[in-house]
Design an enzyme around this catalytic site. Structure first.
Site, PDB file in Angstrom:
ATOM      1  N   LYS A 216      36.983  56.383  89.376  1.00 45.92           N
ATOM      2  CA  LYS A 216      36.980  57.824  89.132  1.00 45.92           C
ATOM      3  C   LYS A 216      38.042  58.244  88.106  1.00 45.92           C
ATOM      4  O   LYS A 216      37.765  59.033  87.202  1.00 45.92           O
ATOM      5  CB  LYS A 216      37.209  58.593  90.438  1.00 45.92           C
ATOM      6  CG  LYS A 216      36.079  58.484  91.437  1.00 45.92           C
ATOM      7  CD  LYS A 216      36.313  59.380  92.640  1.00 45.92           C
ATOM      8  CE  LYS A 216      37.475  58.956  93.502  1.00 45.92           C
ATOM      9  NZ  LYS A 216      37.256  57.648  94.159  1.00 45.92           N
ATOM     10  N   THR A 217      39.270  57.757  88.287  1.00 40.86           N
ATOM     11  CA  THR A 217      40.346  58.191  87.401  1.00 40.86           C
ATOM     12  C   THR A 217      40.058  57.804  85.968  1.00 40.86           C
ATOM     13  O   THR A 217      40.180  58.624  85.042  1.00 40.86           O
ATOM     14  CB  THR A 217      41.686  57.588  87.858  1.00 40.86           C
ATOM     15  OG1 THR A 217      41.998  58.062  89.166  1.00 40.86           O
ATOM     16  CG2 THR A 217      42.811  57.976  86.917  1.00 40.86           C
TER      17      THR A 217
ATOM     18  N   GLU B  87      38.408  64.743  88.938  1.00 45.08           N
ATOM     19  CA  GLU B  87      38.197  63.578  89.777  1.00 45.08           C
ATOM     20  C   GLU B  87      37.871  64.090  91.173  1.00 45.08           C
ATOM     21  O   GLU B  87      38.697  64.748  91.812  1.00 45.08           O
ATOM     22  CB  GLU B  87      39.447  62.709  89.786  1.00 45.08           C
ATOM     23  CG  GLU B  87      39.328  61.463  90.619  1.00 45.08           C
ATOM     24  CD  GLU B  87      40.563  60.589  90.517  1.00 45.08           C
ATOM     25  OE1 GLU B  87      40.773  59.789  91.455  1.00 45.08           O
ATOM     26  OE2 GLU B  87      41.321  60.706  89.526  1.00 45.08           O
TER      27      GLU B  87
END
Length: 502
Positions: free
Chosen positions: A144-145, A195
Site C-alpha cells: 500500500k505505501t 493509504e
C-alpha cells in the site's frame, strides 16, 4: 451496529461507536479549530496531524516516546507532550483523534469524554480533512505505501498536485502527508491519494473515486477473526465507491481477482492489471536489476513503457496498479505523462532500503512482516545477488511482528525464510499486543530446517550474523518493529569483524 453484508459475513470496523470511538464521522461546519492527536508519533497518526496543521488547525498531541515524526511536527507548530496526560488537552480542544492502538483507559480519552469532546478514529479524521476531493484509495494486504507514493508521483507527472496521506516516510514526497507539493499548496478541487488501512476496517471511512487493491489474503486476523470477515471488509469498501467510480485489481492475485469478479456481478466498473492476457493493463515484459526496472505495458489506449527507479516484480506490479488507479480517477490525464511521473519515484522508507555496506556485505532494511512480503523481498535480493560479479548469498534477519500473526503464519514464515541461504529469527515484537510467553522465535523455526535459526535475545544478532557473513553477501533486516534500530550497530559489527579477519 454494522449492517450484515450481502456478500458474506458482516465486516468489522473500528469506526463503529464503542468504548473509544464515540463518533464515526468528522464533525462538519466551522466549529473545529483545535484538535488533539493521541499517539501522534505513529506514521499514520502523524499524517493526520500534518494535514490538520496544513489546514490551519491548532494541533496538540502526545505519545509514549519520541520518534522520527515528532520533531518535524513540532517545527510545523504542533504542541506535543511525551507521556499521556489529561492536562495536554487544550482548553479550547474541539476534537480528539485516536488510533486503534489507543486503549479505552487512556487518560486523554477519559478526559475528553468527561468534557464532552468528540473522539474519532484517525481514518474518519483523515476523510473529514480531505473533504470532497476525488480520492484514490490504495488498499491491499501488501504494497500500500509504495503504491500510494507511486500514484502521487504519477499524478504529479501528469501536471496534478494531489493531496496525500500514507503510513511511512517517503523521501520523494518530503513528508508523509500534505495538501500539495508545497504545504497547503493545492486547492480543494485537486485529487487526493490515501493509504487505506484494512487492519481495523477503518478504510470504510472513505468514499473513493477509484480504489486499487494490490492483493487480498489473510492478515490482521487478531481483529477480523477470520479470512471471510476480512474479505467482507474489502467488499464493503468497494460498496463505498462514489457513483461512476472504478475498482482496479491485480488479476495476478487470487484474492484481488475474486474481489473484482464479485464487484462486476454487482455492476461496479472494474479494471484489472497483471501478466494475464485480457486484463485492461497487461504487463508484457520487464527487466529488473539493482538500479530499477524497464517495463513494457499494454494499456487501454495502447502500449506504454515504464522506466522505474525501483526493482523487483512486486514493485513493477505496484507501479502498474498506481498508473491504472490514477488513470481511472481522471480519464482525461495522459497515460504517458502518468508513466513518466512513475519514473521519478525512488521508494518508501524501509522498502528495500540499502542501509550501507560493511566488510563487503550489503545490508538492506525492509518493512516486510507478512510471509508474502518476506518472500517478495527475498526474491528481489536473490535476483540482485545472482546478477552481481562477486558471488554472494542472501542472508536474512527476521523480527516477527505481533504474537497473533506469528502464531497464525508460523509455518508460512518458516517456508519463505528457507529461501534465504541463512536466516535468523529474532524474538517477537509484540507492538500493541500483550506478551505471550508461549509464542517465540521457535514457534517459527520449529517448522524449518537448520538454516533458519532462532534467537533468544535481540543482541545475539550482533554476534552471530557478523561471524557468518562474508563479502558479496546481501543481508536483509526484515520486520515492522524496532529491528531498524539494530541495523546501525550491525553495520559497525560487520566492519569490526572484517578488520579482525584482515
Amino acid at each position: 451496529m454494522t449492517p450484515a453484508s450481502p456478500h458474506g459475513p458482516a465486516p468489522r470496523t473500528i469506526l463503529r461507536p464503542g468504548d473509544v470511538i464515540t463518533r464515526p464521522d468528522w464533525p462538519t461546519g466551522e466549529s473545529i479549530r483545535s484538535v488533539h492527536v493521541v499517539r501522534i508519533g505513529g506514521a499514520g497518526m502523524s499524517a493526520v496531524a500534518r494535514l490538520a496543521l496544513e489546514a490551519g488547525l491548532a494541533v496538540s498531541g502526545s505519545d509514549s516516546q519520541d520518534g522520527q515524526f515528532i520533531a518535524p511536527l513540532r517545527e510545523a507548530g504542533a504542541r506535543i507532550g511525551i507521556g499521556f496526560d489529561a492536562a495536554l488537552l487544550a482548553e479550547d480542544c474541539d476534537l480528539v483523534i485516536v488510533s486503534t492502538a489507543v486503549r479505552d483507559d487512556n487518560p486523554e480519552v477519559a478526559a475528553a469524554r468527561e468534557r464532552g469532546i468528540p473522539v474519532i478514529h484517525r481514518a474518519a479524521a483523515l476523510a473529514g480533512l480531505l473533504g470532497e476531493r476525488d480520492l484514490i484509495a490504495v488498499a491491499g494486504t501488501h504494497g500500500k505505501t509504495t503504491t500510494t507514493g507511486m500514484a502521487v508521483a504519477a499524478l504529479r507527472g501528469a501536471g496534478q498536485d494531489p493531496a496525500w496521506a500514507l503510513g511511512a516516510a517517503v523521501p520523494d514526497l518530503g513528508r508523509n502527508a500534505g495538501f500539495g507539493e508545497q504545504p497547503g499548496g493545492s486547492g480543494p478541487d485537486s485529487p487526493a491519494v490515501v493509504e487505506a488501512d484494512e487492519s481495523d476496517g477503518s478504510f470504510l471511512a472513505f468514499a473513493p473515486r477509484s480504489i486499487v487493491v494490490t492483493n487480498l489474503e489473510p492478515d490482521h486476523l487478531d481483529f477480523h477473526g477470520d479470512a471471510e470477515t476480512l474479505t467482507a471488509a474489502f467488499d464493503a469498501l468497494v460498496d463505498r465507491l462514489r457513483p461512476g467510480g472504478t475498482l482496479v485489481v491485480c488479476e495476478d492475485d487470487p484474492g484481488a481477482a475474486a474481489l473484482g469478479e464479485r464487484a462486476r456481478v454487482r455492476g461496479v466498473a472494474v479494471q484489472g492489471y497483471g501478466t494475464a492476457e485480457g486484463t485492461a493493463w497487461t504487463l508484457r515484459a520487464e527487466r529488473s536489476g539493482a538500479r530499477g526496472a524497464e517495463v513494457e505495458l499494454e494499456g487501454p489506449d495502447g502500449p506504454l513503457t515504464l522506466s522505474l527507479a525501483v526493482t523487483g516484480h512486486h514493485n513493477v506490479l505496484n507501479a502498474v496498479g498506481a498508473l491504472a488507479a490514477a488513470a481511472a480517477a481522471d480519464p482525461s490525464l495522459d497515460p504517458a505523462r502518468l508513466a513518466a511521473g512513475l519514473g521519478t519515484f525512488t521508494g518508501a522508507s524501509r522498502r528495500f532500503d540499502v542501509a550501507g555496506t560493511a566488510g563487503g556485505v550489503t545490508v538492506v532494511d525492509d518493512y516486510a512482516h507478512h510471509p508474502r512480503e518476506v518472500a517478495a523481498t527475498l526474491d528481489a535480493a536473490r535476483g540482485i545477488v545472482e546478477a552481481q560479479e562477486t558471488p554472494g548469498r542472501v542472508l536474512a534477519v527476521f523480527q516477527p511482528h505481533l504474537f497473533s500473526r506469528t502464531r497464525d503464519f508460523a509455518a508460512d514464515f518458516a517456508a519463505v525464510l528457507e529461501a534465504a541461504d541463512l536466516a535468523w529469527v529474532m524474538p517477537v515484537y509484540g507492538a500493541r499486543e500483550d506478551p505471550d510467553p508461549a509464542t517465540t522465535a521457535r514457534t517459527i523455526t520449529a517448522h524449518a530446517g537448520e538454516a533458519v535459526i532462532p534467537l533468544d535475545a535481540d543482541a545475539q544478532v550482533l554476534d552471530l550474523v557478523p561471524a557468518a557473513a562474508r563479502p558479496g553477501d546481501m543481508l536483509l533486516m526484515l520486520g515492522a518493529g524496532d529491528i531498524v534500530e539494530t541495523t546501525p550497530a550491525l553495520l559497525a559489527a560487520l566492519e569490526a569483524d572484517s578488520r579482525d579477519r584482515a
